[in-house]
Design a protein around this motif. Structure first.
Motif, PDB file in Angstrom:
ATOM      1  N   ALA A   1       1.290   5.228   0.496  1.00  0.00           N
ATOM      2  CA  ALA A   1       0.698   6.439   1.061  1.00  0.00           C
ATOM      3  C   ALA A   1       0.923   7.588   0.084  1.00  0.00           C
ATOM      4  O   ALA A   1       1.777   7.505  -0.791  1.00  0.00           O
ATOM      5  CB  ALA A   1       1.353   6.750   2.401  1.00  0.00           C
TER       6      ALA A   1
ATOM      7  N   PRO B   1      -5.346  -0.824   3.926  1.00  0.00           N
ATOM      8  CA  PRO B   1      -6.745  -0.673   3.503  1.00  0.00           C
ATOM      9  C   PRO B   1      -7.808  -1.143   4.493  1.00  0.00           C
ATOM     10  O   PRO B   1      -8.906  -0.599   4.514  1.00  0.00           O
ATOM     11  CB  PRO B   1      -6.831  -1.468   2.203  1.00  0.00           C
ATOM     12  N   THR B   2      -7.505  -2.141   5.334  1.00  0.00           N
ATOM     13  CA  THR B   2      -8.522  -2.638   6.260  1.00  0.00           C
ATOM     14  C   THR B   2      -7.929  -2.756   7.659  1.00  0.00           C
ATOM     15  O   THR B   2      -6.715  -2.860   7.829  1.00  0.00           O
ATOM     16  CB  THR B   2      -9.049  -4.035   5.842  1.00  0.00           C
TER      17      THR B   2
ATOM     18  N   SER C   1      -4.335  -4.226   9.068  1.00  0.00           N
ATOM     19  CA  SER C   1      -3.570  -3.444  10.038  1.00  0.00           C
ATOM     20  C   SER C   1      -3.237  -4.285  11.260  1.00  0.00           C
ATOM     21  O   SER C   1      -2.115  -4.236  11.782  1.00  0.00           O
ATOM     22  CB  SER C   1      -4.354  -2.195  10.466  1.00  0.00           C
TER      23      SER C   1
ATOM     24  N   TRP D   1       5.544   5.147   4.943  1.00  0.00           N
ATOM     25  CA  TRP D   1       5.179   4.610   6.254  1.00  0.00           C
ATOM     26  C   TRP D   1       6.209   3.644   6.811  1.00  0.00           C
ATOM     27  O   TRP D   1       6.140   3.260   7.971  1.00  0.00           O
ATOM     28  CB  TRP D   1       3.827   3.892   6.163  1.00  0.00           C
TER      29      TRP D   1
ATOM     30  N   TYR E   1      -2.378   2.515  12.277  1.00  0.00           N
ATOM     31  CA  TYR E   1      -2.243   2.261  10.840  1.00  0.00           C
ATOM     32  C   TYR E   1      -3.583   2.393  10.122  1.00  0.00           C
ATOM     33  O   TYR E   1      -3.659   2.943   9.032  1.00  0.00           O
ATOM     34  CB  TYR E   1      -1.670   0.860  10.577  1.00  0.00           C
ATOM     35  N   SER E   2      -4.611   1.886  10.754  1.00  0.00           N
ATOM     36  CA  SER E   2      -5.933   1.924  10.146  1.00  0.00           C
ATOM     37  C   SER E   2      -6.461   3.358  10.025  1.00  0.00           C
ATOM     38  O   SER E   2      -6.915   3.771   8.958  1.00  0.00           O
ATOM     39  CB  SER E   2      -6.901   1.067  10.961  1.00  0.00           C
ATOM     40  N   LEU E   3      -6.393   4.110  11.120  1.00  0.00           N
ATOM     41  CA  LEU E   3      -6.889   5.495  11.099  1.00  0.00           C
ATOM     42  C   LEU E   3      -6.064   6.379  10.160  1.00  0.00           C
ATOM     43  O   LEU E   3      -6.602   7.312   9.548  1.00  0.00           O
ATOM     44  CB  LEU E   3      -6.889   6.086  12.508  1.00  0.00           C
TER      45      LEU E   3
ATOM     46  N   GLY F   1      -4.777   5.408   7.444  1.00  0.00           N
ATOM     47  CA  GLY F   1      -4.954   4.959   6.067  1.00  0.00           C
ATOM     48  C   GLY F   1      -3.715   4.303   5.482  1.00  0.00           C
ATOM     49  O   GLY F   1      -3.571   4.213   4.263  1.00  0.00           O
TER      50      GLY F   1
ATOM     51  N   VAL G   1       0.862  -1.168   0.000  1.00  0.00           N
ATOM     52  CA  VAL G   1       0.000   0.000   0.000  1.00  0.00           C
ATOM     53  C   VAL G   1       0.900   1.220   0.000  1.00  0.00           C
ATOM     54  O   VAL G   1       1.830   1.323   0.787  1.00  0.00           O
ATOM     55  CB  VAL G   1      -0.913   0.015   1.249  1.00  0.00           C
TER      56      VAL G   1
END
Length: 154
Positions: free
Chosen positions: A6, A91-92, A96, A118, A84-86, A88, A4
């Protein structure tokens, strides 16, 4: 392999992310310290109030102590996953949580990785896990030595 990416970094965001990582380390150390002091206090009460229970059942006390020390680690992993989730970064929340578990335990499978912006944050989580696991191991050994040394003395 799932990667992913950023959005491109904009100046101070690197410092901001690393500051959050340092804050998460401080929070996880505080959680570990709270669990440690609470757990050691409970063990002392057990020794004072039920003097011979620990002597007669050191394996049971050891297993309970180790399971107890896993709880703050679960909380720590959850906190990093929530970050990690908050943010972004993944993705899920499930990804995370998985990534956080693999990173905190320093297993590092590499099947899910963070984007370039990240990656440095993940190294802080790995260092955090290394510190917490070292601390938890020291606590486990201190209790085991106390239980079995006192058993031999008793």
């Amino acid at each position: 392999m799932h990667t992913v990416h950023a959005p491109p970094d904009q100046g101070g965001f690197v410092i901001f992310r690393l500051s959050i990582a340092c804050g998460l380390i401080a929070i996880t150390v505080a959680i570990q310290a709270l669990f440690m002091s609470t757990g050691l206090h409970a063990l002392r009460r057990l020794e004072d109030n039920r003097k011979y229970f620990a002597l007669r059942h050191p394996t049971m006390v050891t297993v309970a102590w180790i399971i107890y020390l896993i709880f703050p680690i679960i909380i720590d992993v959850f906190l990093w996953a929530t970050f990690y989730s908050l943010a972004g970064a993944l993705p899920t929340f499930e990804e995370s949580m998985y990534f956080s578990t693999v990173t905190f335990t320093t297993v590092g499978y590499g099947d899910i990785v963070l984007g370039r912006d990240w990656r440095q944050v993940a190294t802080f989580e790995a260092v955090n896990g290394w510190i917490i696991f070292g601390w938890a191991t020291a606590l486990m050994m201190a209790v085991i030595q106390r239980l079995y040394f006192r058993q031999e003395q008793g």
